[in-house]
Scaffold this active site. Structure first.
Site, short mmCIF file in Angstrom:
data_model
loop_
_atom_site.label_atom_id
_atom_site.label_comp_id
_atom_site.label_asym_id
_atom_site.label_seq_id
_atom_site.Cartn_x
_atom_site.Cartn_y
_atom_site.Cartn_z
N CYS A 195 -2.12 9.20 2.69
CA CYS A 195 -1.83 8.69 1.33
C CYS A 195 -2.93 9.08 0.35
O CYS A 195 -2.68 9.25 -0.83
CB CYS A 195 -1.65 7.19 1.36
SG CYS A 195 -3.04 6.33 2.08
N GLU A 218 0.88 -1.18 0.00
CA GLU A 218 0.00 0.00 0.00
C GLU A 218 0.91 1.22 0.00
O GLU A 218 1.51 1.55 1.02
CB GLU A 218 -0.91 -0.03 1.23
CG GLU A 218 -1.90 -1.19 1.23
CD GLU A 218 -2.92 -1.09 0.11
OE1 GLU A 218 -3.27 0.03 -0.29
OE2 GLU A 218 -3.35 -2.15 -0.36
P1 NAD Z 1 8.72 4.78 4.22
O1 NAD Z 1 8.61 3.91 3.03
O2 NAD Z 1 9.90 5.64 4.35
O3 NAD Z 1 8.65 3.90 5.55
C1 NAD Z 1 7.60 3.01 5.79
C2 NAD Z 1 8.10 1.89 6.68
O4 NAD Z 1 9.08 1.15 5.98
C3 NAD Z 1 8.77 2.38 7.96
O5 NAD Z 1 8.41 1.52 9.02
C4 NAD Z 1 10.24 2.23 7.66
O6 NAD Z 1 11.01 2.04 8.83
C5 NAD Z 1 10.23 0.98 6.79
N1 NAD Z 1 11.39 0.83 5.89
C6 NAD Z 1 12.19 1.79 5.40
N2 NAD Z 1 13.12 1.23 4.59
C7 NAD Z 1 12.89 -0.10 4.56
C8 NAD Z 1 13.50 -1.19 3.91
N3 NAD Z 1 14.56 -1.03 3.10
N4 NAD Z 1 13.01 -2.43 4.11
C9 NAD Z 1 11.94 -2.62 4.91
N5 NAD Z 1 11.31 -1.61 5.57
C10 NAD Z 1 11.78 -0.36 5.39
O7 NAD Z 1 7.37 5.63 4.23
P2 NAD Z 1 6.95 6.70 5.31
O8 NAD Z 1 7.60 7.97 4.99
O9 NAD Z 1 7.08 6.14 6.68
O10 NAD Z 1 5.38 6.80 5.02
C11 NAD Z 1 4.86 7.69 4.12
C12 NAD Z 1 4.49 6.96 2.84
O11 NAD Z 1 3.53 5.95 3.11
C13 NAD Z 1 3.82 7.89 1.86
O12 NAD Z 1 4.32 7.64 0.56
C14 NAD Z 1 2.35 7.50 1.96
O13 NAD Z 1 1.57 7.80 0.83
C15 NAD Z 1 2.45 6.03 2.20
N6 NAD Z 1 1.22 5.53 2.79
C16 NAD Z 1 0.40 4.73 2.03
C17 NAD Z 1 -0.80 4.29 2.56
C18 NAD Z 1 -1.71 3.39 1.77
O14 NAD Z 1 -2.63 2.81 2.35
N7 NAD Z 1 -1.51 3.26 0.47
C19 NAD Z 1 -1.19 4.67 3.84
C20 NAD Z 1 -0.33 5.49 4.57
C21 NAD Z 1 0.87 5.90 4.04
#
Ligand code: NAD
Length: 484
Positions: A285, A251
């Site tokens: 998001c 997501e």
């Molecule tokens: P992010 O991708 O930076 O981090 C998300 C999670 O992934 C965190 O827990 C982070 O620690 C982890 N992570 C980071 N690098 C990783 C790796 N290499 N391997 C595994 N895990 C890793 O995103 P963010 O900044 O925390 O969140 C914002 C983003 O999330 C925005 O793009 C937003 O649109 C999206 N989002 C999507 C939805 C949806 O339902 N589609 C809902 C909420 C947020």
């Protein structure tokens, strides 16, 4: 409410545990910049230990009937409801969303998420499949996949994890969960509710630490059997590669257009666009990423969205009057600033906001912002901003609106406004988004409604929501029987 500074460990195999390396890092409040606790800084070994513990958790869940697991989910919901004041407080304190207008709502949704998953899975029937071969009887039914790796972001740090944890528990999957580091206290508070409900040891495990370390271990470890990830498209792409071959729900990001057709109710469209741009300080998001209209509606629309932005109360998320809190972290506010600077450099005009408000308590407060006179080349139109900004892009006609809406790389959620339902419906069918809300904000969604990215976009893979998540976290098992 006042809570003492917290000391948060991992939760592994039914107990709170220190990290293997013994390291902790400070937890900060975005509203004040103050240190509000310390959190375990996990490494790969911590994640591997949690996966090991999840094996017996999965075994215990497998011995339970669907009804028993549903009871367990209802007990988690009870525990969330009992702890709602504390959960809402820690959510406002550590994530930054306004306590009164938003944090309580997220906690209520989390309890509902457990109750809905419990009831939906109980009644998810299998099939009796007629066979051509005489004497054969064939049935198929849903079984859990085993151990789920769940990696979640910081914008809805209680509710988004529940979107995976509740269906996993109801269906009988054990979970190892890596939450976003900047909302680790929220994750620990939810974990405590789950533990208080009496889940079997190892059924749900929480590992804190950098996503690229502990999250990656969960994704690549051969002993996890499915992945649930919500986060950015960049991380989602890495996870898709690193976890290749495992079933996964991804997501990812959005840049939701709110599309205002010439015959729309402008007052209603403006209200929806402003709600969608500023709720959770735009860190959603499915937020209003951009407002697309023609010259016909622009003046009234811009005036109303600007007025709505100016009515908001930016400030301390714990104060009841606050309607917009600080952004959660420095990376997100820097991106907002860069996108606004890009818009100004391309000739954009600020109608409201456009700056930080450090006098409010920390350098993470950003004024609700409205920007006009933007072209489609602006970052505010092309990319996800994830902050409190409503960019307005004027298009030549409705066909151009559709082209601009669909040219972006994201395709998660959109809103279409028109008084002509047939026209709006046809328009909605052509918008490249997984969810299109007619005469509603782009972020309208309920827990059981399918949610996810459109084909060919960078917004994800698969569908969250109600039975859709339950399908995703289970596999079909088939048994044939020969009557002879
Ligand atoms: P992010 O991708 O930076 O981090 C998300 C999670 O992934 C965190 O827990 C982070 O620690 C982890 N992570 C980071 N690098 C990783 C790796 N290499 N391997 C595994 N895990 C890793 O995103 P963010 O900044 O925390 O969140 C914002 C983003 O999330 C925005 O793009 C937003 O649109 C999206 N989002 C999507 C939805 C949806 O339902 N589609 C809902 C909420 C947020």
């Amino acid at each position: 409410m006042q809570v003492p500074n917290q000391h948060r460990q991992h939760f592994i195999g039914g107990a709170w545990r220190d990290p293997v390396a013994g390291r902790y890092r400070p937890a900060k409040s975005p509203g004040t910049g103050d240190t509000i606790g310390e959190v375990a800084e996990g490494e790969r070994q911590d994640a591997a230990l949690a996966i090991e513990a999840a094996k017996s958790g999965h075994e215990a869940l497998s011995q339970m009937t669907r009804w028993q697991r549903a009871d367990l989910c209802h007990r988690v919901a009870d525990s969330i409801e009992t702890q709602k004041d504390y959960l809402a407080y820690i959510l406002a304190l550590e994530q930054g969303k306004p306590l009164k207008s938003e944090a309580y709502g997220e906690i209520e949704a989390a309890a509902t998420g457990f109750r809905e998953a419990a009831e939906l899975f109980k009644f998810m029937n299998g099939d009796f499949i007629p066979a051509e071969t005489p004497g054969k009887r064939v049935i198929s039914f849903r079984v859990p996949r085993g151990i789920y790796a769940v990696v979640t972001p910081w914008n809805f740090p209680i509710n988004i994890p529940v979107e995976y944890l509740a269906p996993c528990l109801a269906a009988g999957n054990a979970v190892v969960w890596a939450p976003a580091p900047t909302t680790s206290l929220c994750a620990s508070a939810l974990m405590q509710c789950i533990a208080d409900a009496g889940v079997p040891d190892g059924a749900v495990n929480l590992v804190h630490g950098p996503g690229a370390v502990v999250g990656d271990e969960l994704v690549v470890n051969p002993d996890t059997h499915g992945i649930g990830f919500t986060g950015s498209p960049v991380t989602g792409a890495k996870i898709a590669q690193r976890g290749a071959g495992k079933p996964m729900l991804l997501e990812l990001g959005g840049n939701g257009p709110v599309i205002v057709l010439d015959d729309a109710d402008i007052e209603r469209a403006a209200r929806a666009a402003a709600d969608g741009a500023f709720i959770n300080a735009g860190q959603v998001c499915a937020a209003t990423g951009r407002v697309l209209c023609t010259r016909t509606t622009y003046d009234e629309l811009a005036q109303r969205i600007t007025a709505a932005a100016q009515e908001l109360v930016l400030g301390d998320p714990l104060q009841p009057a606050t309607t917009v809190g600080p952004l959660n972290n420095h990376a997100v506010i820097e991106k907002v600033e860069a996108h606004v600077a890009d818009g100004l450099a391309r000739g954009g005009t600020l109608l409201a906001g456009g700056c930080r408000k450090p006098e409010l308590g920390s350098d993470l407060y950003y004024a609700p912002t409205v920007m006009a006179d933007l072209g489609e080349d602006a970052d505010l139109n092309r990319a996800e901003t994830f902050g409190p900004v409503a960019p307005i892009i004027v298009c030549r006609d409705e066909e151009e609106i559709l082209r601009v809406a669909n040219a972006a790389g994201h395709g998660l959620a959109a809103g279409v406004f028109s008084r002509d339902l047939a026209k709006a419906f046809r328009f909605a069918e052509r918008v490249g988004a997984g969810l299109v809300n007619i005469n509603g904000p782009s972020h309208y969604w309920e827990l059981h409604i399918p949610f996810g990215g459109a084909p060919g976009k960078q917004s994800g893979l698969g569908r969250l929501g109600g039975r859709h998540t339950l399908h995703a976290v289970t596999e079909i098992k088939t048994i044939s029987y020969d009557l002879g």
